[in-house]
Design a protein around this motif. Sequence first.
Motif, mmCIF file in Angstrom:
data_model
loop_
_atom_site.group_PDB
_atom_site.id
_atom_site.type_symbol
_atom_site.label_atom_id
_atom_site.label_comp_id
_atom_site.label_asym_id
_atom_site.label_seq_id
_atom_site.Cartn_x
_atom_site.Cartn_y
_atom_site.Cartn_z
ATOM 1 N N ALA A 17 4.756 -3.302 7.190
ATOM 2 C CA ALA A 17 3.529 -3.383 7.300
ATOM 3 C C ALA A 17 2.815 -4.278 6.043
ATOM 4 O O ALA A 17 3.353 -4.159 4.847
ATOM 5 C CB ALA A 17 2.494 -2.306 7.666
ATOM 6 N N LEU A 18 1.703 -4.901 5.877
ATOM 7 C CA LEU A 18 1.069 -5.214 5.037
ATOM 8 C C LEU A 18 0.743 -4.231 3.973
ATOM 9 O O LEU A 18 0.297 -2.917 4.537
ATOM 10 C CB LEU A 18 -0.078 -6.131 5.180
ATOM 11 N N PHE A 19 0.811 -4.475 2.773
ATOM 12 C CA PHE A 19 0.424 -3.454 1.843
ATOM 13 C C PHE A 19 -0.820 -3.425 1.380
ATOM 14 O O PHE A 19 -1.441 -4.381 1.019
ATOM 15 C CB PHE A 19 1.405 -3.426 0.737
ATOM 16 N N THR A 66 -14.850 -5.028 1.143
ATOM 17 C CA THR A 66 -15.107 -5.167 0.000
ATOM 18 C C THR A 66 -14.565 -3.738 -0.672
ATOM 19 O O THR A 66 -15.054 -2.991 -0.368
ATOM 20 C CB THR A 66 -16.752 -5.262 -0.336
ATOM 21 N N GLY A 67 -13.776 -3.843 -1.530
ATOM 22 C CA GLY A 67 -13.148 -2.825 -2.118
ATOM 23 C C GLY A 67 -12.964 -2.915 -3.604
ATOM 24 O O GLY A 67 -13.604 -3.699 -4.171
ATOM 25 N N GLN A 68 -12.062 -2.187 -4.208
ATOM 26 C CA GLN A 68 -11.702 -2.316 -5.839
ATOM 27 C C GLN A 68 -10.376 -3.151 -5.860
ATOM 28 O O GLN A 68 -10.002 -3.420 -6.962
ATOM 29 C CB GLN A 68 -11.620 -1.008 -6.172
ATOM 30 N N SER A 69 -9.474 -3.421 -4.808
ATOM 31 C CA SER A 69 -8.321 -3.966 -4.987
ATOM 32 C C SER A 69 -8.197 -4.805 -3.693
ATOM 33 O O SER A 69 -8.663 -4.679 -2.931
ATOM 34 C CB SER A 69 -7.022 -3.188 -5.325
ATOM 35 N N LEU A 70 -7.312 -5.850 -3.677
ATOM 36 C CA LEU A 70 -6.788 -6.913 -2.420
ATOM 37 C C LEU A 70 -5.411 -6.355 -1.783
ATOM 38 O O LEU A 70 -4.636 -5.866 -2.414
ATOM 39 C CB LEU A 70 -6.704 -8.030 -3.004
ATOM 40 N N PRO A 71 -5.516 -6.414 -0.352
ATOM 41 C CA PRO A 71 -4.301 -6.173 0.092
ATOM 42 C C PRO A 71 -3.463 -7.232 -0.126
ATOM 43 O O PRO A 71 -3.602 -8.268 -0.667
ATOM 44 C CB PRO A 71 -4.552 -6.132 1.630
ATOM 45 N N ASP A 72 -1.987 -7.078 0.068
ATOM 46 C CA ASP A 72 -0.804 -8.217 -0.127
ATOM 47 C C ASP A 72 -1.051 -9.216 1.053
ATOM 48 O O ASP A 72 -0.531 -9.083 2.049
ATOM 49 C CB ASP A 72 0.160 -7.547 -0.163
ATOM 50 N N LEU A 73 -1.988 -10.163 0.825
ATOM 51 C CA LEU A 73 -2.105 -11.295 2.009
ATOM 52 C C LEU A 73 -1.223 -12.305 1.512
ATOM 53 O O LEU A 73 -1.203 -13.414 2.240
ATOM 54 C CB LEU A 73 -3.448 -11.688 1.863
ATOM 55 N N ARG A 74 -0.260 -12.469 0.582
ATOM 56 C CA ARG A 74 0.641 -13.412 0.255
ATOM 57 C C ARG A 74 1.485 -13.722 1.624
ATOM 58 O O ARG A 74 2.026 -12.949 2.071
ATOM 59 C CB ARG A 74 1.584 -13.098 -0.908
ATOM 60 N N GLY A 75 1.870 -14.968 1.817
ATOM 61 C CA GLY A 75 2.484 -15.474 2.989
ATOM 62 C C GLY A 75 1.935 -15.463 4.271
ATOM 63 O O GLY A 75 2.598 -15.669 5.300
#
Length: 179
Positions: A17-19, A66-75
């Motif tokens: 799963a996406l992180f 809107t949060g404090q960090s981004l999910p891993d949307l790479r790729g």
Amino acid sequence: MTSESEILIQRDGSNVALFFPPGAARGIQSSFDRVYPGELRRTVNGDLVDLTRAQLRKYRLSLTATGQSLPDLRGLWRGQLVTVAAPVVWTAYAAPGSGSIALERPAREGSWRVLDAVTGEPVAGATLSLDGLTVILPPASPAVQLEYQPVLSCRVVIASSSGDEWDASANWSLELEEA
């Protein structure tokens, strides 16, 4: 998946799963819209009929946070196939004595529960079919309400992210359409 949210997004062909790091999945706002609104026409007798083909009944899913960090949307590129269990709960109802409930979209494993429609108490003995599209109810069950998290096979339309270093905030969004 994280303990902050019930969202699950997997790239097609991947079991990973996406992180979502801590702070990336808080307060996800989701919206389901119909991709094609359908086609209604009047007959010569004035009756309104639905001419929409069943294959065109697809959803558009928008996820923003809107949060404090981004999910891993790479790729995640436009057109890529993903499987999504969105952070929403759909419900279905079955009359007393019904043998099963057919679902509009597959239920995520472990996300569904059957409740007595009057008391709200869990109903024991219900099972989910292997394809995830049918919940088999126990014999002589009362009127029941099913709650489940739908799973959709989608294509990425837009994946975007932004952030503000000074405010320590991160914004991301995904626009997906059912394949």
